[in-house]
Design a protein around this motif. Structure first.
Motif, PDB file in Angstrom:
ATOM      1  N   ARG A  26       0.881  -1.150   0.035  1.00  0.00           N
ATOM      2  CA  ARG A  26       0.171   0.122   0.195  1.00  0.00           C
ATOM      3  C   ARG A  26       0.711   1.293  -0.146  1.00  0.00           C
ATOM      4  O   ARG A  26       2.168   1.172   0.438  1.00  0.00           O
ATOM      5  CB  ARG A  26      -1.027  -0.055   1.196  1.00  0.00           C
ATOM      6  CG  ARG A  26      -1.787  -1.203   1.447  1.00  0.00           C
ATOM      7  CD  ARG A  26      -2.905  -1.289   2.463  1.00  0.00           C
ATOM      8  NE  ARG A  26      -3.682  -1.994   2.672  1.00  0.00           N
ATOM      9  CZ  ARG A  26      -4.849  -2.429   1.923  1.00  0.00           C
ATOM     10  NH1 ARG A  26      -5.265  -1.364   1.046  1.00  0.00           N
ATOM     11  NH2 ARG A  26      -5.793  -3.149   2.184  1.00  0.00           N
ATOM     12  N   SER A  27       0.531   2.397  -0.714  1.00  0.00           N
ATOM     13  CA  SER A  27       1.036   3.447  -0.595  1.00  0.00           C
ATOM     14  C   SER A  27       1.280   4.212   0.715  1.00  0.00           C
ATOM     15  O   SER A  27       0.478   4.091   1.665  1.00  0.00           O
ATOM     16  CB  SER A  27       0.633   4.454  -1.778  1.00  0.00           C
ATOM     17  OG  SER A  27      -0.881   4.943  -1.424  1.00  0.00           O
ATOM     18  N   ALA A  28       2.194   5.125   0.590  1.00  0.00           N
ATOM     19  CA  ALA A  28       2.208   6.122   2.043  1.00  0.00           C
ATOM     20  C   ALA A  28       0.980   6.862   2.069  1.00  0.00           C
ATOM     21  O   ALA A  28       0.415   7.043   3.108  1.00  0.00           O
ATOM     22  CB  ALA A  28       3.227   6.819   1.676  1.00  0.00           C
ATOM     23  N   GLN A  29       0.297   7.192   1.060  1.00  0.00           N
ATOM     24  CA  GLN A  29      -0.832   7.906   0.854  1.00  0.00           C
ATOM     25  C   GLN A  29      -1.977   7.321   1.640  1.00  0.00           C
ATOM     26  O   GLN A  29      -2.780   7.784   2.394  1.00  0.00           O
ATOM     27  CB  GLN A  29      -1.324   8.331  -0.187  1.00  0.00           C
ATOM     28  CG  GLN A  29      -0.332   9.595  -1.221  1.00  0.00           C
ATOM     29  CD  GLN A  29       0.687   9.098  -1.672  1.00  0.00           C
ATOM     30  OE1 GLN A  29       1.093   7.792  -1.236  1.00  0.00           O
ATOM     31  NE2 GLN A  29       1.434   9.579  -2.665  1.00  0.00           N
ATOM     32  N   TRP A  30      -2.040   6.009   1.548  1.00  0.00           N
ATOM     33  CA  TRP A  30      -3.074   4.981   2.199  1.00  0.00           C
ATOM     34  C   TRP A  30      -2.847   5.222   3.683  1.00  0.00           C
ATOM     35  O   TRP A  30      -3.767   5.148   4.460  1.00  0.00           O
ATOM     36  CB  TRP A  30      -2.942   3.699   1.702  1.00  0.00           C
ATOM     37  CG  TRP A  30      -3.800   2.667   2.262  1.00  0.00           C
ATOM     38  CD1 TRP A  30      -5.266   2.511   1.970  1.00  0.00           C
ATOM     39  CD2 TRP A  30      -3.889   1.994   3.332  1.00  0.00           C
ATOM     40  NE1 TRP A  30      -5.548   1.407   2.757  1.00  0.00           N
ATOM     41  CE2 TRP A  30      -4.998   1.046   4.014  1.00  0.00           C
ATOM     42  CE3 TRP A  30      -2.721   1.804   4.295  1.00  0.00           C
ATOM     43  CZ2 TRP A  30      -5.233   0.410   4.688  1.00  0.00           C
ATOM     44  CZ3 TRP A  30      -2.922   0.833   5.580  1.00  0.00           C
ATOM     45  CH2 TRP A  30      -4.320   0.299   5.758  1.00  0.00           C
ATOM     46  N   TRP A  31      -1.503   5.027   4.111  1.00  0.00           N
ATOM     47  CA  TRP A  31      -1.214   5.069   5.718  1.00  0.00           C
ATOM     48  C   TRP A  31      -1.530   6.555   6.114  1.00  0.00           C
ATOM     49  O   TRP A  31      -2.109   6.500   7.343  1.00  0.00           O
ATOM     50  CB  TRP A  31       0.290   4.779   5.928  1.00  0.00           C
ATOM     51  CG  TRP A  31       0.565   3.246   5.520  1.00  0.00           C
ATOM     52  CD1 TRP A  31       0.945   3.037   4.252  1.00  0.00           C
ATOM     53  CD2 TRP A  31       0.372   2.057   6.503  1.00  0.00           C
ATOM     54  NE1 TRP A  31       1.156   1.368   4.288  1.00  0.00           N
ATOM     55  CE2 TRP A  31       0.601   0.934   5.631  1.00  0.00           C
ATOM     56  CE3 TRP A  31       0.093   2.099   7.654  1.00  0.00           C
ATOM     57  CZ2 TRP A  31       0.926  -0.291   6.140  1.00  0.00           C
ATOM     58  CZ3 TRP A  31      -0.133   0.916   8.158  1.00  0.00           C
ATOM     59  CH2 TRP A  31       0.372  -0.432   7.409  1.00  0.00           C
ATOM     60  N   VAL A  32      -1.282   7.517   5.447  1.00  0.00           N
ATOM     61  CA  VAL A  32      -1.707   8.819   5.885  1.00  0.00           C
ATOM     62  C   VAL A  32      -3.430   8.805   6.016  1.00  0.00           C
ATOM     63  O   VAL A  32      -3.934   9.204   6.866  1.00  0.00           O
ATOM     64  CB  VAL A  32      -1.370  10.029   4.956  1.00  0.00           C
ATOM     65  CG1 VAL A  32      -1.858  11.253   5.413  1.00  0.00           C
ATOM     66  CG2 VAL A  32      -0.089   9.926   4.805  1.00  0.00           C
ATOM     67  N   GLY A  33      -3.999   8.265   4.987  1.00  0.00           N
ATOM     68  CA  GLY A  33      -5.609   8.281   5.127  1.00  0.00           C
ATOM     69  C   GLY A  33      -6.097   7.442   6.134  1.00  0.00           C
ATOM     70  O   GLY A  33      -6.837   7.959   6.943  1.00  0.00           O
ATOM     71  N   ARG A  34      -5.431   6.366   6.633  1.00  0.00           N
ATOM     72  CA  ARG A  34      -5.940   5.587   7.821  1.00  0.00           C
ATOM     73  C   ARG A  34      -5.472   6.605   8.984  1.00  0.00           C
ATOM     74  O   ARG A  34      -6.449   6.490   9.897  1.00  0.00           O
ATOM     75  CB  ARG A  34      -5.125   4.351   7.982  1.00  0.00           C
ATOM     76  CG  ARG A  34      -5.432   3.260   6.814  1.00  0.00           C
ATOM     77  CD  ARG A  34      -6.862   2.857   6.549  1.00  0.00           C
ATOM     78  NE  ARG A  34      -7.725   3.659   5.757  1.00  0.00           N
ATOM     79  CZ  ARG A  34      -8.820   4.103   5.702  1.00  0.00           C
ATOM     80  NH1 ARG A  34      -9.537   3.653   6.688  1.00  0.00           N
ATOM     81  NH2 ARG A  34      -9.413   4.921   4.841  1.00  0.00           N
ATOM     82  N   ALA A  35      -4.583   7.173   9.376  1.00  0.00           N
ATOM     83  CA  ALA A  35      -4.265   7.856  10.198  1.00  0.00           C
ATOM     84  C   ALA A  35      -5.170   9.201  10.424  1.00  0.00           C
ATOM     85  O   ALA A  35      -5.822   9.396  11.664  1.00  0.00           O
ATOM     86  CB  ALA A  35      -2.911   8.585  10.401  1.00  0.00           C
ATOM     87  N   LEU A  36      -5.574   9.948   9.253  1.00  0.00           N
ATOM     88  CA  LEU A  36      -6.735  10.952   9.333  1.00  0.00           C
ATOM     89  C   LEU A  36      -8.087  10.382   9.858  1.00  0.00           C
ATOM     90  O   LEU A  36      -8.694  11.174  10.582  1.00  0.00           O
ATOM     91  CB  LEU A  36      -6.716  11.430   8.073  1.00  0.00           C
ATOM     92  CG  LEU A  36      -5.486  12.462   7.609  1.00  0.00           C
ATOM     93  CD1 LEU A  36      -5.782  12.780   6.218  1.00  0.00           C
ATOM     94  CD2 LEU A  36      -5.577  13.642   8.464  1.00  0.00           C
ATOM     95  N   ALA A  37      -8.316   9.250   9.329  1.00  0.00           N
ATOM     96  CA  ALA A  37      -9.549   8.578   9.840  1.00  0.00           C
ATOM     97  C   ALA A  37      -9.714   8.536  11.173  1.00  0.00           C
ATOM     98  O   ALA A  37     -10.719   8.648  11.696  1.00  0.00           O
ATOM     99  CB  ALA A  37      -9.876   7.346   8.929  1.00  0.00           C
ATOM    100  N   ALA A  38      -8.605   7.888  11.678  1.00  0.00           N
ATOM    101  CA  ALA A  38      -8.694   7.660  13.155  1.00  0.00           C
ATOM    102  C   ALA A  38      -8.563   8.744  14.126  1.00  0.00           C
ATOM    103  O   ALA A  38      -9.148   8.929  15.212  1.00  0.00           O
ATOM    104  CB  ALA A  38      -7.266   6.599  13.455  1.00  0.00           C
ATOM    105  N   LEU A  39      -7.773  10.226  13.514  1.00  0.00           N
ATOM    106  CA  LEU A  39      -7.730  11.273  14.146  1.00  0.00           C
ATOM    107  C   LEU A  39      -9.287  11.891  14.168  1.00  0.00           C
ATOM    108  O   LEU A  39      -9.808  12.418  15.246  1.00  0.00           O
ATOM    109  CB  LEU A  39      -7.025  12.267  13.500  1.00  0.00           C
ATOM    110  CG  LEU A  39      -5.544  12.063  13.534  1.00  0.00           C
ATOM    111  CD1 LEU A  39      -4.708  13.116  12.812  1.00  0.00           C
ATOM    112  CD2 LEU A  39      -4.980  12.181  15.397  1.00  0.00           C
ATOM    113  N   ALA A  40      -9.938  11.639  13.097  1.00  0.00           N
ATOM    114  CA  ALA A  40     -11.441  12.132  13.031  1.00  0.00           C
ATOM    115  C   ALA A  40     -12.301  11.321  13.808  1.00  0.00           C
ATOM    116  O   ALA A  40     -13.191  11.843  14.835  1.00  0.00           O
ATOM    117  CB  ALA A  40     -12.004  12.074  11.603  1.00  0.00           C
TER     118      ALA A  40
END
Length: 388
Positions: A26-40
């Motif tokens: 998976r791309s780094a963008q995917w990992w950033v997206g998972r983190a943003l979802a968890a922050l929200a």
């Protein structure tokens, strides 16, 4: 020079770890997206309402932070891109805190994420810097181990440190990691295991080295009033320092930039090293953690052997250190390694660290270090955090 103003009213909240894996396609963008979802989810704030975005990554190319605003439907007033390795967490926090304090934004998502496809770590090292291309790889010294071995040799000779002294940090961190379900290293590590491990680039041996992996770490920076309105547990930022290429005249690194600014750090915090309840150092190698203890005022460099022999660095010890297990036992997810200590300190000070919770933890020191050249690491920083 006047000391910088404090960080009154600025807090950290919502510690997030996207669990690490050894390799990922998976791309780094995917990992950033998972983190943003968890922050929200953790904050109750829609991710589109984050009006600040700070991202640290080595593997985000061809994107930078600005490209992520389109990926994730954001419209921030403040962005930052920090491919600064182990110092990125401290740098990102300082910049985000000042932006919030100045009113340039209200809520900053600080995210560090990297992927790790098979062979990608080797490929990234080849292009890491002009130092790597011109002064390391042409001589057959692939990766950071040889460069750090040269620094370690000089530092150990100057301070009298033995491998058995440094082992105390690695062994304690593994004991801490056994309490952390997200740590990749699950086996106990004994002193004998450490001392008898195969050499990589002496004095660097197997258990001095981190495991590259994929993952993400994140937290939110906001005003205290915002955290209270959201009903969020939070931690206060009371002091911070940052320095790059701290001692350019030194022929080899025997100290980091922390040593130049440590007096400002403790003056801003209003306490000294003896007042912290836990320490999170950047531990790409355990001897670097030892260097940070000296440069941050816990002892003189020449006293390091006695200092390390005289303390218990486990979660239940007298000086808990890298309580998640640190990168040595959790793994090094690229730039996320520079956020690991901040996220762990936030959990500890908000009382949410689970089985590895340090009793009565109220104040933490977190330090960062990164961007190795062939004879020194160029970036250093540290923060002091306090429980609300």
């Amino acid at each position: 020079m006047a000391r910088p103003r404090g960080y009154d009213g600025v807090v950290l909240a919502v510690p997030v770890t996207v669990p690490y894996v050894r390799h990922s396609t998976r791309s780094a963008q995917w990992w950033v997206g998972r983190a943003l979802a968890a922050l929200a989810q953790g904050s109750g704030i829609d991710h589109r309402a984050f009006d600040g975005l700070s991202v640290a990554s080595f593997s985000l190319a061809p994107d930078t932070t600005i490209g992520l605003t389109q990926h994730f439907g954001l419209s921030p007033r403040f962005i930052d891109f920090l491919p600064l390795g182990g110092v990125a967490g401290v740098v990102g926090l300082r910049r985000a805190a000042r932006a919030v304090q100045a009113g340039d934004c209200d809520v900053v998502a600080c995210v560090a994420a990297d992927t790790n496809a098979p062979q990608s770590f080797r490929q990234s090292l080849e292009q890491f810097s002009r130092f790597s291309q011109d002064a390391v790889y042409p001589y057959g010294a692939g990766g950071p181990n040889v460069s750090f071995a040269l620094i370690a040799q000089a530092f150990m000779a100057a301070t009298g440190l033995e491998r058995s002294d440094i082992a105390r940090l690695a062994v304690a961190q593994r004991e801490n990691a056994l309490r952390n379900p997200d740590a990749l290293m699950k086996k106990p590590l004994t002193m004998s295991d450490y001392m008898n491990a195969r050499a990589i680039a002496p004095p660097i041996h197997l258990f001095d080295c981190v495991m590259p992996c994929a993952g993400a770490e994140a937290f939110l920076v906001m005003r205290e009033a915002t955290a209270l309105a959201q009903g969020l547990p939070f931690v206060r930022l009371t002091a911070a320092i940052e320095r790059h290429n701290g001692f350019p005249a030194d022929p080899v690194m025997l100290r980091g930039g922390w040593a130049r600014d440590v007096a400002d750090l403790w003056a801003m915090a209003g306490v000294g090293p003896d007042a912290v309840h836990l320490v999170q150092t950047y531990d790409d190698y355990p001897f670097v953690s030892a260097m940070q203890f000296a440069d941050l005022g816990f002892c003189a460099p020449a006293a390091l052997p006695d200092f390390l022999r005289g303390h218990d660095f486990t979660v239940t010890g007298d000086l808990p250190h890298n309580t998640s297990g640190g990168q040595l036992s959790v793994g090094q997810a690229g730039c996320a390694g520079g956020h690991l200590g901040l996220v762990e300190a936030l959990r500890q000070l908000s009382g949410t660290a689970g089985a590895r919770q340090v009793k009565d933890a109220r104040r933490a020191l977190v330090s960062g270090f990164g961007m190795i050249a062939y004879d020194r690491g160029l970036g250093s920083g540290a923060v002091v955090l306090e429980a609300a």
